[in-house]
Every structure is written in structure tokens, then in C-alpha cells.
Design a protein around this motif. Structure first.
Motif, PDB file in Angstrom:
ATOM      1  N   LEU A  13      10.971  -0.980 -12.226  1.00  0.00           N
ATOM      2  CA  LEU A  13      10.419   0.357 -12.420  1.00  0.00           C
ATOM      3  C   LEU A  13       8.996   0.445 -11.868  1.00  0.00           C
ATOM      4  CD1 LEU A  13      11.696   1.323 -15.976  1.00  0.00           C
ATOM      5  CD2 LEU A  13      12.365   2.345 -13.805  1.00  0.00           C
ATOM      6  N   ASP A  14       8.218  -0.631 -12.095  1.00  0.00           N
ATOM      7  CA  ASP A  14       6.864  -0.660 -11.545  1.00  0.00           C
ATOM      8  C   ASP A  14       6.894  -0.616 -10.017  1.00  0.00           C
ATOM      9  OD1 ASP A  14       5.755  -0.707 -14.054  1.00  0.00           O
ATOM     10  OD2 ASP A  14       5.430  -2.886 -14.086  1.00  0.00           O
ATOM     11  N   ASN A  15       7.802  -1.384  -9.425  1.00  0.00           N
ATOM     12  CA  ASN A  15       7.942  -1.386  -7.960  1.00  0.00           C
ATOM     13  C   ASN A  15       8.363  -0.002  -7.460  1.00  0.00           C
ATOM     14  OD1 ASN A  15       7.241  -4.069  -7.787  1.00  0.00           O
ATOM     15  ND2 ASN A  15       9.349  -4.814  -7.665  1.00  0.00           N
ATOM     16  N   LEU A  16       9.291   0.600  -8.180  1.00  0.00           N
ATOM     17  CA  LEU A  16       9.751   1.938  -7.803  1.00  0.00           C
ATOM     18  C   LEU A  16       8.599   2.932  -7.914  1.00  0.00           C
ATOM     19  CD1 LEU A  16      11.993   3.894  -7.013  1.00  0.00           C
ATOM     20  CD2 LEU A  16      12.534   4.111  -9.446  1.00  0.00           C
ATOM     21  N   ASP A  17       7.811   2.806  -8.973  1.00  0.00           N
ATOM     22  CA  ASP A  17       6.662   3.688  -9.159  1.00  0.00           C
ATOM     23  C   ASP A  17       5.681   3.537  -8.003  1.00  0.00           C
ATOM     24  OD1 ASP A  17       5.069   5.556 -10.621  1.00  0.00           O
ATOM     25  OD2 ASP A  17       3.770   3.889 -11.218  1.00  0.00           O
ATOM     26  N   GLU A  18       5.403   2.303  -7.585  1.00  0.00           N
ATOM     27  CA  GLU A  18       4.508   2.061  -6.449  1.00  0.00           C
ATOM     28  C   GLU A  18       5.070   2.680  -5.173  1.00  0.00           C
ATOM     29  OE1 GLU A  18       3.164  -1.907  -5.650  1.00  0.00           O
ATOM     30  OE2 GLU A  18       2.965  -2.302  -7.796  1.00  0.00           O
ATOM     31  N   LYS A  19       6.362   2.510  -4.947  1.00  0.00           N
ATOM     32  CA  LYS A  19       6.991   3.058  -3.749  1.00  0.00           C
ATOM     33  C   LYS A  19       6.930   4.592  -3.749  1.00  0.00           C
ATOM     34  CE  LYS A  19      10.242  -0.687  -2.823  1.00  0.00           C
ATOM     35  NZ  LYS A  19      11.651  -1.070  -2.744  1.00  0.00           N
ATOM     36  N   VAL A  20       7.178   5.173  -4.918  1.00  0.00           N
ATOM     37  CA  VAL A  20       7.125   6.624  -5.016  1.00  0.00           C
ATOM     38  C   VAL A  20       5.699   7.109  -4.751  1.00  0.00           C
ATOM     39  CG1 VAL A  20       7.309   8.578  -6.620  1.00  0.00           C
ATOM     40  CG2 VAL A  20       9.126   6.858  -6.519  1.00  0.00           C
ATOM     41  N   GLU A  21       4.714   6.451  -5.349  1.00  0.00           N
ATOM     42  CA  GLU A  21       3.314   6.825  -5.136  1.00  0.00           C
ATOM     43  C   GLU A  21       2.940   6.682  -3.658  1.00  0.00           C
ATOM     44  OE1 GLU A  21       0.986   8.159  -7.149  1.00  0.00           O
ATOM     45  OE2 GLU A  21       2.554   8.309  -8.669  1.00  0.00           O
ATOM     46  N   ASP A  22       3.351   5.577  -3.041  1.00  0.00           N
ATOM     47  CA  ASP A  22       3.071   5.378  -1.611  1.00  0.00           C
ATOM     48  C   ASP A  22       3.758   6.452  -0.769  1.00  0.00           C
ATOM     49  OD1 ASP A  22       1.548   3.150  -2.166  1.00  0.00           O
ATOM     50  OD2 ASP A  22       3.132   1.702  -1.672  1.00  0.00           O
ATOM     51  N   GLY A  23       4.975   6.771  -1.142  1.00  0.00           N
ATOM     52  CA  GLY A  23       5.710   7.810  -0.413  1.00  0.00           C
ATOM     53  C   GLY A  23       5.018   9.160  -0.518  1.00  0.00           C
ATOM     54  N   PHE A  24       4.587   9.510  -1.728  1.00  0.00           N
ATOM     55  CA  PHE A  24       3.871  10.771  -1.898  1.00  0.00           C
ATOM     56  C   PHE A  24       2.541  10.759  -1.144  1.00  0.00           C
ATOM     57  CE2 PHE A  24       6.554  11.755  -5.690  1.00  0.00           C
ATOM     58  CZ  PHE A  24       6.961  13.010  -5.271  1.00  0.00           C
ATOM     59  N   ALA A  25       1.850   9.633  -1.143  1.00  0.00           N
ATOM     60  CA  ALA A  25       0.579   9.529  -0.419  1.00  0.00           C
ATOM     61  C   ALA A  25       0.810   9.737   1.077  1.00  0.00           C
ATOM     62  CB  ALA A  25      -0.079   8.179  -0.680  1.00  0.00           C
ATOM     63  N   ARG A  26       1.878   9.109   1.613  1.00  0.00           N
ATOM     64  CA  ARG A  26       2.196   9.293   3.049  1.00  0.00           C
ATOM     65  C   ARG A  26       2.592  10.742   3.312  1.00  0.00           C
ATOM     66  NH1 ARG A  26       4.928   4.488   2.213  1.00  0.00           N
ATOM     67  NH2 ARG A  26       6.931   5.532   2.317  1.00  0.00           N
ATOM     68  N   ALA A  27       3.375  11.323   2.418  1.00  0.00           N
ATOM     69  CA  ALA A  27       3.784  12.721   2.601  1.00  0.00           C
ATOM     70  C   ALA A  27       2.572  13.642   2.545  1.00  0.00           C
ATOM     71  CB  ALA A  27       4.808  13.112   1.536  1.00  0.00           C
ATOM     72  N   ASP A  28       1.674  13.403   1.593  1.00  0.00           N
ATOM     73  CA  ASP A  28       0.451  14.214   1.506  1.00  0.00           C
ATOM     74  C   ASP A  28      -0.359  14.101   2.793  1.00  0.00           C
ATOM     75  OD1 ASP A  28       0.975  15.161  -1.013  1.00  0.00           O
ATOM     76  OD2 ASP A  28      -0.350  13.744  -2.045  1.00  0.00           O
ATOM     77  N   LYS A  29      -0.465  12.879   3.313  1.00  0.00           N
ATOM     78  CA  LYS A  29      -1.215  12.667   4.545  1.00  0.00           C
ATOM     79  C   LYS A  29      -0.567  13.427   5.706  1.00  0.00           C
ATOM     80  CE  LYS A  29      -2.997   9.095   7.601  1.00  0.00           C
ATOM     81  NZ  LYS A  29      -3.028   7.690   7.932  1.00  0.00           N
ATOM     82  N   LYS A  30       0.763  13.360   5.803  1.00  0.00           N
ATOM     83  CA  LYS A  30       1.464  14.063   6.877  1.00  0.00           C
ATOM     84  C   LYS A  30       1.299  15.577   6.740  1.00  0.00           C
ATOM     85  CE  LYS A  30       5.022  10.679   7.999  1.00  0.00           C
ATOM     86  NZ  LYS A  30       6.456  10.411   8.042  1.00  0.00           N
ATOM     87  N   VAL A  31       1.379  16.060   5.501  1.00  0.00           N
ATOM     88  CA  VAL A  31       1.215  17.498   5.275  1.00  0.00           C
ATOM     89  C   VAL A  31      -0.195  17.922   5.660  1.00  0.00           C
ATOM     90  CG1 VAL A  31       1.062  19.275   3.477  1.00  0.00           C
ATOM     91  CG2 VAL A  31       3.014  17.719   3.532  1.00  0.00           C
ATOM     92  N   ASP A  32      -1.197  17.131   5.243  1.00  0.00           N
ATOM     93  CA  ASP A  32      -2.584  17.446   5.593  1.00  0.00           C
ATOM     94  C   ASP A  32      -2.779  17.444   7.108  1.00  0.00           C
ATOM     95  OD1 ASP A  32      -3.239  17.712   2.938  1.00  0.00           O
ATOM     96  OD2 ASP A  32      -4.135  15.695   2.760  1.00  0.00           O
ATOM     97  N   GLU A  33      -2.207  16.456   7.782  1.00  0.00           N
ATOM     98  CA  GLU A  33      -2.318  16.401   9.239  1.00  0.00           C
ATOM     99  C   GLU A  33      -1.617  17.599   9.878  1.00  0.00           C
ATOM    100  OE1 GLU A  33      -0.621  12.602  10.137  1.00  0.00           O
ATOM    101  OE2 GLU A  33      -2.454  11.495   9.653  1.00  0.00           O
ATOM    102  N   GLY A  34      -0.452  17.968   9.328  1.00  0.00           N
ATOM    103  CA  GLY A  34       0.275  19.131   9.850  1.00  0.00           C
ATOM    104  C   GLY A  34      -0.524  20.413   9.683  1.00  0.00           C
TER     105      GLY A  34
END
Length: 109
Positions: A13-34
Motif C-alpha cells: 500500500l505504501d508503494n502504491l501510495d508513492e506511485k500514485v503520488e508520483d503519477g499525480f506529480a507527473r500529471a500536474d507537471k504535464k498539465v502545467d506545461e500544457g
């Protein structure tokens, strides 16, 4: 008191939480760049529209100057024609007055 050992599911669950957080961070970055790219394109588009509007204003000012000059020339021509017509009416009036006086003078004597 000792902390209870993490169970394998907790680690997962901790690993999944980290992956989800990383995924959201990458998505936020892509959205900001867009959005940054979109903002840049919009700004460039408005700059082109502003330049086009300035160009059109200049063209319209030139056309207005030309039209005003042409209208003034034509109004002056019309005014000259009215002046000639007015002179003709003046001559006609004096001719009629002279004729009337001539008739009156010949009838009176």
C-alpha cells in the motif's frame, strides 16, 4: 512498547501510495506545461491580432483621408454648378424685370 511490524500488504500500500503520488506529480507537471504552451500560443495569437488591427486602422485612416478628399472635391464641383445655376436665375430675373419695365414703359406713353 514496540511498534508492530509492517505487514507485506502495508508495504504494498505504501508503494502504491508513492506511485500514485508520483503519477499525480507527473500529471500536474504535464498539465502545467500544457497550460504554459497554451498561454504562449494565446499570447502570440493576440499579438498577431493586435498587429493586424493596428495595420487595419492605418489602412482605414488612409482610405478615410482619400474619401474625404474625393467627397470635398465633388461637393466643390456641385457648389460650382449651383453657383452657375444661381447666376443664370439672376440673369433670368433681371431679364424678366427689364422686359416688364419695357412693357410698362411702352404702355404708359
Amino acid at each position: 512498547m514496540t511498534m508492530p511490524q509492517k505487514k507485506p500488504t502495508d508495504q504494498r500500500l505504501d508503494n502504491l501510495d508513492e506511485k500514485v503520488e508520483d503519477g499525480f506529480a507527473r500529471a500536474d507537471k504535464k498539465v502545467d506545461e500544457g497550460f504554459a504552451r497554451a498561454d504562449k500560443k494565446v499570447d502570440e495569437g493576440f499579438a498577431r491580432v493586435d498587429a493586424d488591427i493596428r495595420e487595419l486602422r492605418g489602412e482605414m485612416k488612409g482610405i478615410r483621408t482619400e474619401l474625404t478628399g474625393e467627397m470635398n472635391r465633388r461637393f466643390e464641383a456641385v457648389a460650382a454648378r449651383f453657383d452657375r445655376l444661381d447666376a443664370k436665375f439672376d440673369r433670368l430675373t433681371w431679364g424678366l424685370v427689364a422686359s416688364a419695365l419695357g412693357i410698362i414703359a411702352t404702355r404708359a406713353f
